[in-house]
Design an enzyme around this catalytic site. Sequence first.
Site, PDB file in Angstrom:
ATOM      1  N   LYS A 113       0.810  -1.214   0.000  1.00  0.00           N
ATOM      2  CA  LYS A 113       0.000   0.000   0.000  1.00  0.00           C
ATOM      3  C   LYS A 113       0.850   1.274   0.000  1.00  0.00           C
ATOM      4  O   LYS A 113       0.402   2.322  -0.446  1.00  0.00           O
ATOM      5  CB  LYS A 113      -0.966  -0.008   1.180  1.00  0.00           C
ATOM      6  CG  LYS A 113      -2.025  -1.092   1.022  1.00  0.00           C
ATOM      7  CD  LYS A 113      -3.080  -1.065   2.083  1.00  0.00           C
ATOM      8  CE  LYS A 113      -4.159  -2.093   1.806  1.00  0.00           C
ATOM      9  NZ  LYS A 113      -3.692  -3.500   1.963  1.00  0.00           N
TER      10      LYS A 113
HETATM   11  C1  PLP Z   1      -4.301  -4.548   1.345  1.00  0.00           C
HETATM   12  C2  PLP Z   1      -3.518  -5.816   1.205  1.00  0.00           C
HETATM   13  C3  PLP Z   1      -3.898  -6.851   0.318  1.00  0.00           C
HETATM   14  C4  PLP Z   1      -5.164  -6.778  -0.510  1.00  0.00           C
HETATM   15  O1  PLP Z   1      -5.095  -5.825  -1.528  1.00  0.00           O
HETATM   16  P1  PLP Z   1      -6.442  -5.299  -2.239  1.00  0.00           P
HETATM   17  O2  PLP Z   1      -6.021  -4.157  -3.057  1.00  0.00           O
HETATM   18  O3  PLP Z   1      -7.375  -4.912  -1.127  1.00  0.00           O
HETATM   19  O4  PLP Z   1      -6.981  -6.431  -3.051  1.00  0.00           O
HETATM   20  C5  PLP Z   1      -3.086  -7.969   0.215  1.00  0.00           C
HETATM   21  N1  PLP Z   1      -1.971  -8.104   0.978  1.00  0.00           N
HETATM   22  C6  PLP Z   1      -1.570  -7.136   1.831  1.00  0.00           C
HETATM   23  C7  PLP Z   1      -0.353  -7.361   2.642  1.00  0.00           C
HETATM   24  C8  PLP Z   1      -2.322  -5.968   1.978  1.00  0.00           C
HETATM   25  O5  PLP Z   1      -1.923  -5.016   2.859  1.00  0.00           O
END
Ligand code: PLP
Length: 471
Positions: A113
Amino acid sequence: MKYISTRGNTAPMQFSDVLLMGLAPDGGLMLPEYYPQIDNETLNKWRKLDYADLAFEIMSLFATDIPADDLRLIINKTYTKQAFGSDEITPVSPLCDNLSLLELSNGPTLAFKDVAMQFLGNAFEYVLDKKNERLTIIGATSGDTGSAAEYALRGKKNISVFMMSPHGKMSEFQRAQMYSLDDANIHNIAVEGMFDDCQDIVKSLQEDAEFKKKYSLGTVNSINWGRILAQIVYYFKGYFAATTNNEQKLSFCVPSGNFGNVCAGLFAKQMGLPIDRLIVATNENDVLHEFFSTGKYTPRQSSETYVTSSPSMDISKASNFERFVYLLLDKDSAYLAQLFNDVKLGKGFDLSDKLSEVSQKFGFVSGKSTHQDRLDTIKKIYTKTQRLIDPHTADGVKVALQLQREDEHILVAETALPAKFEDTIVEALGKIDLPRPEHTIGLEDKPQYVTVVPNDAEAVAQIIKQHITAY
Ligand SMILES: *Cc1c(COP(=O)(O)O)cnc(C)c1O
């Protein structure tokens, strides 16, 4: 470039307006009117670019109301070796036969993110300054989103952050990551309740129109278009790193929850990047796997959501999924609105008649991974390659290995580093020293700043009022 809503009842808008938005006023999600087509010659040019230059080429097609020089400054400030650990920003590293990791987790909070959120922090600051506005970001987190948002917005002008987390429910590392921030504009609030309670408080503050306006409340959740845009870049970067020419096809496997990450892959494919398959990996919360294997979308209640060892994928409905359904329905907003109204009423919908298009035209397939799969995969990969992977990435590797075709090259998105999820790694491998990026060493020993409040929206509103003079 103008932006429109999936529900079709919002006047077209510019990038900088969409950037600060959550849902569209008509309840839909904002999308670009079209996807610029990237031809072979341009791909060849882009192949040679470094991350920031590539990001500029891609984003300038979408952020057309930000002057080029300003956009370049925002991007150059964001994608640095200092923030992401290497000049590649999102390097590709081979794992085993025809399987590689696209490393997305080398940013400040060790999760993918950061790649988008760090851009959003700088873009927000720029746009607020131009508009002469201020913003109070409120959010609920059970870990990754909140810390990525805080590290992206710390110290930014005209922005304050109030982040709610469930008191005592996060890992020691996650708590230390968030609560050790001492920036004056970051406020950690530990709510005596569960994650859902935190989310309810955010919702109730948002629904108070007067309060919302007075304090200029906003969010940075995964439906934000700026986040999706920033994520498109690493699909291109990953493709170029893993191939030598544009004749080569490549598949991506993405550990998924709210469908934000893989949605960016879909848009990269729409732009003409030669992506073969987009493999969606879910954990036990398999609402997406159910759709991609049956054509039926049946969101769950939050009480039906499992708490798993890949917690950032524990979702009951996938908030970005509507963006794909819009393309699948050939932009039929009226029909889409009807389907998502059903979702709101707690019903699902059935698009099984379109299932062949889902895989043939859009390239989507899916698989599911469980706690035991995660442990087995972490162990298998470590034994075979000496590489440690986190539980979310393990879900991706498990599904990629399960679905891989002969001669198919797959990049699995590494969505977090193992250091964040020590308990599960130890469960899989026994006691082991987890490698840690230097900037997180000793994190747990730093002083922590957090206010504990009862499970009550009014208590949170009081804290906001104490810190913000109404705008
Ligand atoms: C947020 C997250 C996901 C999922 O991603 P999306 O965009 O919500 O599908 C997967 N793995 C980690 C470590 C995350 O922080």
